[in-house]
Motif scaffolding. Structure first.
Motif, PDB file in Angstrom:
ATOM      1  N   TYR A 346      -0.737  22.775 -15.281  1.00 14.78           N
ATOM      2  CA  TYR A 346      -1.943  22.215 -15.888  1.00 14.78           C
ATOM      3  C   TYR A 346      -1.879  22.471 -17.391  1.00 14.78           C
ATOM      4  O   TYR A 346      -1.553  23.581 -17.822  1.00 14.78           O
ATOM      5  CB  TYR A 346      -3.229  22.849 -15.313  1.00 14.78           C
ATOM      6  CG  TYR A 346      -4.431  22.442 -16.130  1.00 14.78           C
ATOM      7  CD1 TYR A 346      -4.922  21.137 -16.072  1.00 14.78           C
ATOM      8  CD2 TYR A 346      -5.028  23.341 -17.013  1.00 14.78           C
ATOM      9  CE1 TYR A 346      -5.996  20.738 -16.866  1.00 14.78           C
ATOM     10  CE2 TYR A 346      -6.102  22.946 -17.805  1.00 14.78           C
ATOM     11  CZ  TYR A 346      -6.572  21.643 -17.729  1.00 14.78           C
ATOM     12  OH  TYR A 346      -7.611  21.253 -18.524  1.00 14.78           O
ATOM     13  N   ASP A 347      -2.162  21.412 -18.165  1.00 15.55           N
ATOM     14  CA  ASP A 347      -2.233  21.544 -19.626  1.00 15.55           C
ATOM     15  C   ASP A 347      -3.457  20.759 -20.091  1.00 15.55           C
ATOM     16  O   ASP A 347      -3.692  19.650 -19.609  1.00 15.55           O
ATOM     17  CB  ASP A 347      -0.965  20.969 -20.274  1.00 15.55           C
ATOM     18  CG  ASP A 347      -0.949  21.172 -21.780  1.00 15.55           C
ATOM     19  OD1 ASP A 347      -0.294  22.125 -22.250  1.00 15.55           O
ATOM     20  OD2 ASP A 347      -1.610  20.392 -22.503  1.00 15.55           O
ATOM     21  N   PRO A 348      -4.246  21.298 -21.009  1.00 17.30           N
ATOM     22  CA  PRO A 348      -5.457  20.595 -21.425  1.00 17.30           C
ATOM     23  C   PRO A 348      -5.211  19.234 -22.067  1.00 17.30           C
ATOM     24  O   PRO A 348      -6.098  18.373 -22.081  1.00 17.30           O
ATOM     25  CB  PRO A 348      -6.087  21.556 -22.450  1.00 17.30           C
ATOM     26  CG  PRO A 348      -5.535  22.895 -22.109  1.00 17.30           C
ATOM     27  CD  PRO A 348      -4.151  22.646 -21.595  1.00 17.30           C
ATOM     28  N   TYR A 368      -8.050  25.107 -11.988  1.00 18.60           N
ATOM     29  CA  TYR A 368      -8.382  25.590 -10.637  1.00 18.60           C
ATOM     30  C   TYR A 368      -7.621  24.817  -9.569  1.00 18.60           C
ATOM     31  O   TYR A 368      -7.078  25.402  -8.629  1.00 18.60           O
ATOM     32  CB  TYR A 368      -9.887  25.504 -10.383  1.00 18.60           C
ATOM     33  CG  TYR A 368     -10.621  26.434 -11.305  1.00 18.60           C
ATOM     34  CD1 TYR A 368     -10.489  27.823 -11.167  1.00 18.60           C
ATOM     35  CD2 TYR A 368     -11.374  25.949 -12.353  1.00 18.60           C
ATOM     36  CE1 TYR A 368     -11.099  28.685 -12.055  1.00 18.60           C
ATOM     37  CE2 TYR A 368     -11.990  26.802 -13.235  1.00 18.60           C
ATOM     38  CZ  TYR A 368     -11.846  28.168 -13.089  1.00 18.60           C
ATOM     39  OH  TYR A 368     -12.441  29.027 -13.958  1.00 18.60           O
ATOM     40  N   LEU A 369      -7.568  23.495  -9.716  1.00 21.55           N
ATOM     41  CA  LEU A 369      -6.824  22.685  -8.736  1.00 21.55           C
ATOM     42  C   LEU A 369      -5.355  23.102  -8.709  1.00 21.55           C
ATOM     43  O   LEU A 369      -4.733  23.180  -7.651  1.00 21.55           O
ATOM     44  CB  LEU A 369      -6.930  21.196  -9.085  1.00 21.55           C
ATOM     45  CG  LEU A 369      -8.294  20.543  -8.840  1.00 21.55           C
ATOM     46  CD1 LEU A 369      -8.292  19.092  -9.305  1.00 21.55           C
ATOM     47  CD2 LEU A 369      -8.660  20.609  -7.359  1.00 21.55           C
ATOM     48  N   SER A 370      -4.816  23.418  -9.877  1.00 20.84           N
ATOM     49  CA  SER A 370      -3.383  23.770  -9.940  1.00 20.84           C
ATOM     50  C   SER A 370      -3.120  25.149  -9.331  1.00 20.84           C
ATOM     51  O   SER A 370      -1.982  25.486  -9.021  1.00 20.84           O
ATOM     52  CB  SER A 370      -2.889  23.740 -11.390  1.00 20.84           C
ATOM     53  OG  SER A 370      -3.439  24.818 -12.114  1.00 20.84           O
ATOM     54  N   LEU A 371      -4.192  25.926  -9.140  1.00 13.02           N
ATOM     55  CA  LEU A 371      -4.011  27.289  -8.613  1.00 13.02           C
ATOM     56  C   LEU A 371      -4.149  27.374  -7.089  1.00 13.02           C
ATOM     57  O   LEU A 371      -3.852  28.421  -6.496  1.00 13.02           O
ATOM     58  CB  LEU A 371      -5.020  28.233  -9.271  1.00 13.02           C
ATOM     59  CG  LEU A 371      -4.695  28.602 -10.735  1.00 13.02           C
ATOM     60  CD1 LEU A 371      -5.891  29.230 -11.412  1.00 13.02           C
ATOM     61  CD2 LEU A 371      -3.485  29.531 -10.798  1.00 13.02           C
ATOM     62  N   ILE A 372      -4.567  26.286  -6.464  1.00 10.11           N
ATOM     63  CA  ILE A 372      -4.774  26.327  -5.006  1.00 10.11           C
ATOM     64  C   ILE A 372      -3.453  26.630  -4.290  1.00 10.11           C
ATOM     65  O   ILE A 372      -2.444  25.969  -4.529  1.00 10.11           O
ATOM     66  CB  ILE A 372      -5.395  24.998  -4.499  1.00 10.11           C
ATOM     67  CG1 ILE A 372      -6.828  24.869  -5.036  1.00 10.11           C
ATOM     68  CG2 ILE A 372      -5.393  24.922  -2.965  1.00 10.11           C
ATOM     69  CD1 ILE A 372      -7.496  23.545  -4.783  1.00 10.11           C
ATOM     70  N   ASN A 373      -3.470  27.690  -3.471  1.00  9.39           N
ATOM     71  CA  ASN A 373      -2.289  28.145  -2.702  1.00  9.39           C
ATOM     72  C   ASN A 373      -1.107  28.572  -3.564  1.00  9.39           C
ATOM     73  O   ASN A 373       0.040  28.523  -3.131  1.00  9.39           O
ATOM     74  CB  ASN A 373      -1.822  27.066  -1.704  1.00  9.39           C
ATOM     75  CG  ASN A 373      -2.832  26.906  -0.586  1.00  9.39           C
ATOM     76  OD1 ASN A 373      -3.520  27.873  -0.248  1.00  9.39           O
ATOM     77  ND2 ASN A 373      -2.946  25.711  -0.048  1.00  9.39           N
ATOM     78  N   SER A 374      -1.400  28.957  -4.774  1.00 10.42           N
ATOM     79  CA  SER A 374      -0.313  29.375  -5.667  1.00 10.42           C
ATOM     80  C   SER A 374      -0.015  30.865  -5.466  1.00 10.42           C
ATOM     81  O   SER A 374      -0.908  31.656  -5.161  1.00 10.42           O
ATOM     82  CB  SER A 374      -0.754  29.110  -7.107  1.00 10.42           C
ATOM     83  OG  SER A 374       0.243  29.551  -7.973  1.00 10.42           O
ATOM     84  N   ASP A 375       1.258  31.219  -5.665  1.00 13.50           N
ATOM     85  CA  ASP A 375       1.662  32.619  -5.509  1.00 13.50           C
ATOM     86  C   ASP A 375       1.588  33.395  -6.827  1.00 13.50           C
ATOM     87  O   ASP A 375       1.864  34.594  -6.848  1.00 13.50           O
ATOM     88  CB  ASP A 375       3.096  32.683  -4.966  1.00 13.50           C
ATOM     89  CG  ASP A 375       3.146  32.145  -3.539  1.00 13.50           C
ATOM     90  OD1 ASP A 375       2.514  32.752  -2.665  1.00 13.50           O
ATOM     91  OD2 ASP A 375       3.797  31.107  -3.323  1.00 13.50           O
TER      92      ASP A 375
END
Ligand code: NAD
Length: 428
Positions: A346-348, A368-375
């Motif tokens: 994700y980049d602004p 937030y969307l890019s962090l879903i299920n992220s390790d």
């Protein structure tokens, strides 16, 4: 004064807006027709804070026009700035073809005396060749000068309006007078010197700043081994007025369109003179190794990197720009992909996959969307938006609450309090 700016990229377009704002009649020229068509329609082609307002103001006032015609751009110009790109070649030296092509087109269309100013970052040998081009092709009188540009992307408009210094590399009193006049409204120390010195001032500045960054990154590696924090070390170091605070932030190393290319070009230029600039080679080597050093931290956090998903926040080489050239974030991502890591980004500003690069990464519309299920979250660019991230929400979205702070942007205590494992650089 009638001013022509050749090349409407980051430096050229900002220069167009600034000189128009200083009251001059400015024509911006580019060989990229699509770019010029957009500019004529009032579309700013780069992201740079404050540029849109100045640009629109002077497009409307008539102080700023654009063309692809050298004939039209040169005919009444008193000063012509060459602001074309000087990208690196494989051997590290810079590619001079754009500067020479621009010089030839200017010379062929010159009808009256003008000061031809090289603003692109070039070594002194370029001035010699540009002079030869003018000798062969120009029918009118001219002076060749050099005024290197010190603006920084992300704050380019402010930097250009309030420069730290104005360096005029000139060979005649007439050229000096003309250049002093067009810069008259800017409040900055003016240094008058030869074009050769002016060009070396630019290379020396970027090489010195790159050196500070590699130095502090090396110190950060030592901090990691003992109970020391590089942030405090930098602060204490920079409080010495002989050293100063700037460019003492440990991180992923320097990127962007200038520092890497200009250090390589200076090394190559020195070699062409018979000098082995070994010192600067080490600065470059430290910068190169810094990404691997950071990856070694990521490796330690997981039993295996194969198949894990990491979210990289920030793709541009620094905040407040859309420039991806030599972005450390992209170098990091490509290395992680080779290790089998799946990457979310994700980049602004960069909302979709840039052409031809990063084929295997997923782009998202929000952090937030890019962090879903992220390790793990990897902070790669210091966009202010990331400082304000809601850590509770981020933790809920992630599979593993781990933060790799490649820019020492976050406060480790706050991060750890929220239940994250935190890895910075040089923060033991
Ligand atoms: P850029 O790539 O953004 O823009 C260069 C422009 O020149 C492009 O629009 C291209 O189409 C145009 N061009 C190429 N050949 C041309 C020709 N023959 N005639 C007309 N236009 C032509 O480059 P930039 O980042 O603006 O950098 C320009 C120069 O300024 C480089 O030498 C760079 O090192 C130096 N500089 C850049 C920065 C920076 O932050 N970007 C800061 C200081 C100095």
């Amino acid at each position: 004064m009638r001013i022509t700016v050749i090349g409407t990229g980051y430096v050229g377009l900002v220069s167009c807006a600034i000189f128009a704002d200083l009251g001059h009649q400015v024509i911006g020229l580019d060989i990229d027709r699509e770019k010029i068509n957009k500019l004529k329609k009032g579309q700013v082609t780069i992201y740079e804070p404050g540029l849109e307002t100045l640009f629109q103001k002077h497009l409307n006032s008539g102080n700023l026009t654009f063309t692809t015609s050298y004939k039209q751009a040169i005919k009444d110009a008193k000063v012509v700035f060459i602001c074309v790109g000087t990208p690196p070649k494989k051997d590290g030296s810079y590619d001079s073809k754009y500067v020479y092509a621009a010089a030839k087109s200017i010379a062929k269309n010159l009808k009256n005396y003008a000061v031809i100013v090289i603003k692109s970052t070039v070594p002194p040998s370029t001035t010699v060749k540009v002079k030869e081009i003018f000798k062969t092709h120009a029918k009118a009188k001219y002076d060749i000068a050099s005024t290197p540009e010190f603006l920084r992307e992300g704050s380019a408009v402010n930097d250009a309006l309030h420069p730290s210094r104005i360096v005029l590399g000139v060979e005649s009193k007439k050229a000096e007078q003309v250049l002093r006049l067009i810069h008259k409204k800017l409040k900055a120390e003016v240094l008058v010197t030869t074009p050769q010195s002016a060009q070396l001032i630019k290379y020396a500045s970027n090489a010195m700043l790159a050196t500070k960054i590699s130095f502090i990154n090396s110190m950060a590696i030592i901090c990691d081994q003992v109970n020391a924090d590089i942030k405090d070390v930098s602060l204490g170091l920079g409080l010495d007025p002989r050293i100063g605070q700037s460019f003492l932030e440990a991180g992923l190393g320097y990127g962007g369109s200038c520092f890497p290319k200009d250090t390589w070009a200076l090394i190559a230029y020195a070699a062409s003179l018979g000098y082995d600039f070994n010192f600067l080679k080490q600065v470059d080597q430290v910068n190169h190794d810094q990404i691997d050093y950071f990856i070694s931290k990521i490796k330690k956090a997981y039993p295996s990197l194969k198949g894990i998903t990491l979210t990289v926040l920030g793709l541009t080489f620094k905040p407040n720009t859309d420039d991806l050239r030599e972005s450390r974030s992209i170098v990091l991502i490509n290395k992680l992909l080779k290790l089998g890591v799946k990457i979310n980004v994700y980049d602004p500003i960069i909302k979709s996959k840039p052409k031809d690069i990063l084929t295997n990464v997923k782009f998202f519309d929000s952090a937030y969307l890019s962090l879903i299920n992220s390790d793990g979250l990897v902070l790669a660019t210091k966009w202010q938006e990331f400082k304000d991230i809601n850590l509770k929400k981020a933790k809920r979205a992630m599979r593993n609450p781990v933060i790799f702070d490649a820019r020492n942007f976050f406060n480790p205590t706050t991060i750890k309090k929220q239940g994250f494992t935190y890895y910075g650089i040089g923060r033991s």
